[in-house]
Design an enzyme around this catalytic site. Structure first.
Site, PDB file in Angstrom:
ATOM      1  N   GLU A 186       0.842  -1.190   0.000  1.00  0.00           N
ATOM      2  CA  GLU A 186       0.000   0.000   0.000  1.00  0.00           C
ATOM      3  C   GLU A 186       0.879   1.243   0.000  1.00  0.00           C
ATOM      4  O   GLU A 186       1.839   1.343   0.752  1.00  0.00           O
ATOM      5  CB  GLU A 186      -0.937  -0.004   1.212  1.00  0.00           C
ATOM      6  CG  GLU A 186      -1.958  -1.124   1.153  1.00  0.00           C
ATOM      7  CD  GLU A 186      -3.077  -0.941   2.156  1.00  0.00           C
ATOM      8  OE1 GLU A 186      -3.401   0.218   2.473  1.00  0.00           O
ATOM      9  OE2 GLU A 186      -3.627  -1.953   2.619  1.00  0.00           O
ATOM     10  N   HIS A 242       7.309 -11.261   6.558  1.00  0.00           N
ATOM     11  CA  HIS A 242       7.330  -9.819   6.805  1.00  0.00           C
ATOM     12  C   HIS A 242       6.903  -9.517   8.240  1.00  0.00           C
ATOM     13  O   HIS A 242       7.478  -8.648   8.902  1.00  0.00           O
ATOM     14  CB  HIS A 242       6.418  -9.097   5.810  1.00  0.00           C
ATOM     15  CG  HIS A 242       6.836  -9.275   4.384  1.00  0.00           C
ATOM     16  ND1 HIS A 242       8.159  -9.351   4.007  1.00  0.00           N
ATOM     17  CD2 HIS A 242       6.112  -9.408   3.245  1.00  0.00           C
ATOM     18  CE1 HIS A 242       8.228  -9.519   2.695  1.00  0.00           C
ATOM     19  NE2 HIS A 242       7.005  -9.564   2.213  1.00  0.00           N
ATOM     20  N   ASN A 250      11.232  -5.138  16.381  1.00  0.00           N
ATOM     21  CA  ASN A 250      10.664  -4.546  17.592  1.00  0.00           C
ATOM     22  C   ASN A 250      11.249  -5.167  18.859  1.00  0.00           C
ATOM     23  O   ASN A 250      11.464  -4.476  19.867  1.00  0.00           O
ATOM     24  CB  ASN A 250       9.149  -4.692  17.584  1.00  0.00           C
ATOM     25  CG  ASN A 250       8.487  -3.763  16.582  1.00  0.00           C
ATOM     26  OD1 ASN A 250       9.076  -2.745  16.188  1.00  0.00           O
ATOM     27  ND2 ASN A 250       7.283  -4.091  16.160  1.00  0.00           N
ATOM     28  N   TYR A 281      20.394 -17.666   2.693  1.00  0.00           N
ATOM     29  CA  TYR A 281      21.006 -18.552   3.681  1.00  0.00           C
ATOM     30  C   TYR A 281      20.095 -18.753   4.885  1.00  0.00           C
ATOM     31  O   TYR A 281      19.447 -17.829   5.356  1.00  0.00           O
ATOM     32  CB  TYR A 281      22.353 -17.991   4.140  1.00  0.00           C
ATOM     33  CG  TYR A 281      23.479 -18.324   3.194  1.00  0.00           C
ATOM     34  CD1 TYR A 281      23.786 -17.487   2.127  1.00  0.00           C
ATOM     35  CD2 TYR A 281      24.223 -19.492   3.350  1.00  0.00           C
ATOM     36  CE1 TYR A 281      24.811 -17.796   1.240  1.00  0.00           C
ATOM     37  CE2 TYR A 281      25.253 -19.805   2.467  1.00  0.00           C
ATOM     38  CZ  TYR A 281      25.540 -18.960   1.419  1.00  0.00           C
ATOM     39  OH  TYR A 281      26.543 -19.281   0.546  1.00  0.00           O
ATOM     40  N   TYR A 282      20.070 -19.976   5.383  1.00  0.00           N
ATOM     41  CA  TYR A 282      19.318 -20.385   6.578  1.00  0.00           C
ATOM     42  C   TYR A 282      17.808 -20.381   6.364  1.00  0.00           C
ATOM     43  O   TYR A 282      17.051 -20.506   7.333  1.00  0.00           O
ATOM     44  CB  TYR A 282      19.657 -19.491   7.784  1.00  0.00           C
ATOM     45  CG  TYR A 282      21.126 -19.366   8.074  1.00  0.00           C
ATOM     46  CD1 TYR A 282      21.920 -20.489   8.249  1.00  0.00           C
ATOM     47  CD2 TYR A 282      21.737 -18.115   8.163  1.00  0.00           C
ATOM     48  CE1 TYR A 282      23.276 -20.370   8.507  1.00  0.00           C
ATOM     49  CE2 TYR A 282      23.094 -17.991   8.421  1.00  0.00           C
ATOM     50  CZ  TYR A 282      23.851 -19.122   8.590  1.00  0.00           C
ATOM     51  OH  TYR A 282      25.191 -19.010   8.845  1.00  0.00           O
ATOM     52  N   CYS A 293      27.841 -21.135  18.316  1.00  0.00           N
ATOM     53  CA  CYS A 293      27.353 -19.753  18.370  1.00  0.00           C
ATOM     54  C   CYS A 293      25.847 -19.638  18.567  1.00  0.00           C
ATOM     55  O   CYS A 293      25.393 -19.035  19.537  1.00  0.00           O
ATOM     56  CB  CYS A 293      27.752 -19.005  17.093  1.00  0.00           C
ATOM     57  SG  CYS A 293      29.527 -18.863  16.859  1.00  0.00           S
ATOM     58  N   ARG A 356      30.152 -29.350  19.084  1.00  0.00           N
ATOM     59  CA  ARG A 356      29.497 -28.523  20.104  1.00  0.00           C
ATOM     60  C   ARG A 356      28.045 -28.238  19.738  1.00  0.00           C
ATOM     61  O   ARG A 356      27.754 -27.667  18.708  1.00  0.00           O
ATOM     62  CB  ARG A 356      30.265 -27.218  20.303  1.00  0.00           C
ATOM     63  CG  ARG A 356      31.600 -27.404  21.020  1.00  0.00           C
ATOM     64  CD  ARG A 356      32.384 -26.111  21.096  1.00  0.00           C
ATOM     65  NE  ARG A 356      32.821 -25.657  19.765  1.00  0.00           N
ATOM     66  CZ  ARG A 356      33.500 -24.529  19.562  1.00  0.00           C
ATOM     67  NH1 ARG A 356      33.792 -23.734  20.581  1.00  0.00           N
ATOM     68  NH2 ARG A 356      33.873 -24.197  18.343  1.00  0.00           N
TER      69      ARG A 356
END
Length: 469
Positions: A186, A242, A250, A281-282, A293, A356
Site C-alpha cells: 500500500e 514480513h 521490535n 542462507y538459513y 554460536c 558442540r
C-alpha cells in the site's frame, strides 16, 4: 480479430509497405474492486488491455466508472481517469456480463478471517458460481485467475469445483485455472505492479501458463511458473516472513532501549550484511541449528532480556522451536520401526568436526533411550587429541549427552558403507557425495530419513522420508 499495420519502406525507388501482424491484447475482467482489484484494473488498462471491473458495491463501481479512485493510493486516480477517457476501462455490478465480455477474469474478493480463525471463502464461492454461469454460455477458452490470499487447496478444492459444477465444463480443457498472488505494498502499489519483486503463476495446464505469462511480459519477462498449491502458500509465507521481520526488529528495539543503545544504528548495520542476514542462507527447511554460536547466543539474549525485564517472546521461542525439529526427526525414525539406525553426519554442519551443540547428538541420545542400536559416520571426525578435547568439553557443557559422548568412539565407523551395512533405517544429516553414493549399498528394505534434502534421484528411491518435504 487480428490487425495489420504497415511501415513505409523505400527499396530500389519503389514504395512498399512491410505489413506486420499485431495480436490484440486479451480483454480482462476484475471481480472485486477493493484495494488489489482497483490497482490491478487500473494497471492492466495502462498496459493497453480493455478491462471491465465488477463489484456488488455500486458506489465503488460508479466511482471507478467515472475515473475516480475508491481508495487513497499514489497514481491510481490518474490511471483510472486515463483508462476511462481512452475507452479501455469500464465498471459494472453485473459479474456475469463482465466475464462474458472478456477473455481472462481476475478474482480479488475479500477473504476475511472466519470465526474459527480460518479463511472465510464465501465470497470466492459466490463469484465462482457467477463465473460458472457465464462460462456455460461461452465457447472460447477462458482463464480464471484467483488473487486473494487463501490457504493452499482453496483454488482447486473450493473455486474450481464450483465453476465446473455450474458451467458443466472441465478445467484445463474448456477453461484455465490459475492462482496468481499479488505482492503490492500500500502506498507504492502502482509502482510495484510495474516493477514486481516476483511474478508467481500457479497453474494446472501449460496453455493457461502461457496466457498469463504473456499478459505479464511487459512488466516481468521471467515469471515463476509453479503448481497452484505452491503459489497459494508462497503468498502466506511472504506475509508471515514480513510479520516476523517486524516482530524481530521490535524485540531488538525493546532490548536496546533499557541498555541505552540506539536500536536503529544496530539494525542499520545488521541489514548491510546481504551475504547472510538478508539472503537465502538459513531459509531452507531442514534439520535443527547447532554449533558453538547460535544456541549459546540465543540463550544469552533471552537471559539478558529477562534480566532487563523485557519480553521477547519470538526470540524466547527459538530454542523450543529448534528442539521440536529434533523431535520431528525422532518421530520420523519411529515410523520406520527400525531396530538398527545409521546416522550419516554427526558434526553440526558438513566440513567441520565441531560437535558442540550438534543437534545430531540429541537425536542419537533420543534413539538410544528408545533402545535403538545406533551406528554413525562423519567424514571429518577422526580419532585424535582434538576430538578427545571436544568429547571432554561436551561432557562438561552438555551433561545430558554424556552417554552419547562416551559411546561415540565405539559407534563411529570408518566408512559410510560400514555404518549402514546392517541398518534398518539411515538418517542423512549431511549432503555429501560420499554419503549419497554409499546409500546404493544399503539393505534393500532400509528406510532413508533425509534431514538435508538430497538430490531428486535419491529422493525418488523406495522407503524415502523427508523431514519437511
Amino acid at each position: 480479430m487480428n490487425m495489420y499495420v504497415g511501415n513505409l519502406k523505400t527499396a530500389r525507388n519503389v514504395d512498399v509497405f512491410d505489413f506486420k501482424l499485431i495480436e490484440p491484447k486479451d480483454a480482462i475482467s476484475v471481480i472485486g474492486l477493493g484495494y488489489v482489484g482497483a490497482v490491478s484494473l487500473a494497471c492492466l488498462s495502462s498496459l493497453g488491455h480493455r478491462v471491465v471491473g465488477a463489484d456488488i458495491d455500486a458506489r465503488k463501481v460508479d466511482a471507478i466508472a467515472c475515473g475516480q479512485s475508491p481508495i487513497v493510493e499514489d497514481r491510481l486516480g490518474d490511471l483510472l481517469t486515463e483508462g476511462v477517457s481512452s475507452d479501455l476501462l469500464s465498471a459494472t455490478t453485473d459479474v456475469k456480463r463482465a466475464v462474458l465480455e472478456t477473455d481472462i477474469t481476475f478474482v480479488s474478493v475479500g477473504t476475511p478471517t472466519s470465526e474459527d480463525g480460518g479463511c472465510d471463502t464465501r465470497a470466492i464461492e459466490a463469484v465462482a458460481r457467477s463465473i460458472g454461469e457465464a462460462l456455460r454460455e461461452k465457447d472460447d477458452f477462458h482463464v480464471v485467475v484467483l488473487r486473494c490470499s487463501v490457504p493452499p487447496g482453496t483454488t482447486l478444492k473450493v473455486m474450481l469445483p464450483e465453476i465446473e459444477r455450474v458451467s458443466g465444463k472441465i478445467a484445463g480443457t474448456d477453461f484455465g485455472i490459475c492462482f496468481n498472488p499479488e505482492f503490492l505494498r500500500e502506498g507504492t502499489a502502482v509502482a510495484d505492479f510495474h516493477a514486481p519483486p516476483k511474478t508467481v503463476i500457479g497453474v494446472t495446464d501449460p496453455r493457461t501458463a502461457s496466457i498469463i505469462a504473456k499478459l505479464y511480459a511487459p512488466v516481468d519477462a521471467k515469471p515463476i511458473v509453479t503448481t497452484v498449491e505452491v503459489a497459494e502458500l508462497v503468498k502466506y509465507v511472504d506475509n508471515v516472513w514480513h510479520a516476523t521481520k517486524v516482530c524481530f526488529g521490535n524485540e531488538v528495539g525493546r532490548l536496546c532501549k533499557p541498555l541505552g543503545i540506539d536500536s536503529h544504528e544496530v539494525m542499520d548495520i545488521f541489514i548491510q550484511d546481504t551475504k547472510l542476514n538478508l539472503s537465502p542462507y538459513y531459509l531452507k527447511p531442514g534439520f535443527a541449528f547447532g554449533g558453538s554460536c547460535l544456541p549459546k547466543e540465543v540463550r544469552a539474549v533471552s537471559h539478558l532480556a529477562e534480566q532487563l525485564g523485557v519480553d521477547v517472546p519470538m526470540i524466547d521461542a527459538l530454542i523450543p522451536s529448534n528442539r521440536e525439529q529434533v523431535e520431528q526427526a525422532v518421530r520420523l525414525v519411529r515410523t520406520t520401526f527400525a531396530k538398527r539406525v545409521a546416522i550419516l553426519g554427526v558434526a553440526f554442519k558438513p566440513g567441520t568436526d565441531d560437535l558442540r551443540e550438534s543437534p545430531v547428538l540429541d537425536l542419537i541420545a533420543e534413539l538410544m533411550r528408545e533402545g535403538i542400536e545406533v551406528t554413525a559416520y562423519d567424514p571429518a571426525i577422526r580419532p585424535g587429541p582434538h576430538i578427545a578435547q571436544q568429547f571432554d568439553y561436551m561432557r562438561y557443557a552438555a551433561p545430558h549427552l554424556k552417554a552419547v559422548v562416551d559411546v561415540l568412539p565405539r559407534i563411529l565407523k570408518a566408512t559410510p558403507e560400514a555404518a549402514i551395512a546392517k541398518a534398518d533405517a539411515i538418517v542423512v544429516s549431511q549432503n555429501q557425495p560420499a554419503i549419497r553414493s554409499a546409500l546404493a549399498s544399503r539393505k534393500k528394505e532400509a528406510a532413508v530419513v533425509d534431514l538435508v534434502r538430497m538430490p531428486a534421484t535419491a529422493r525418488a528411491s523406495a522407503n524415502y522420508i523427508g523431514i519437511g518435504w
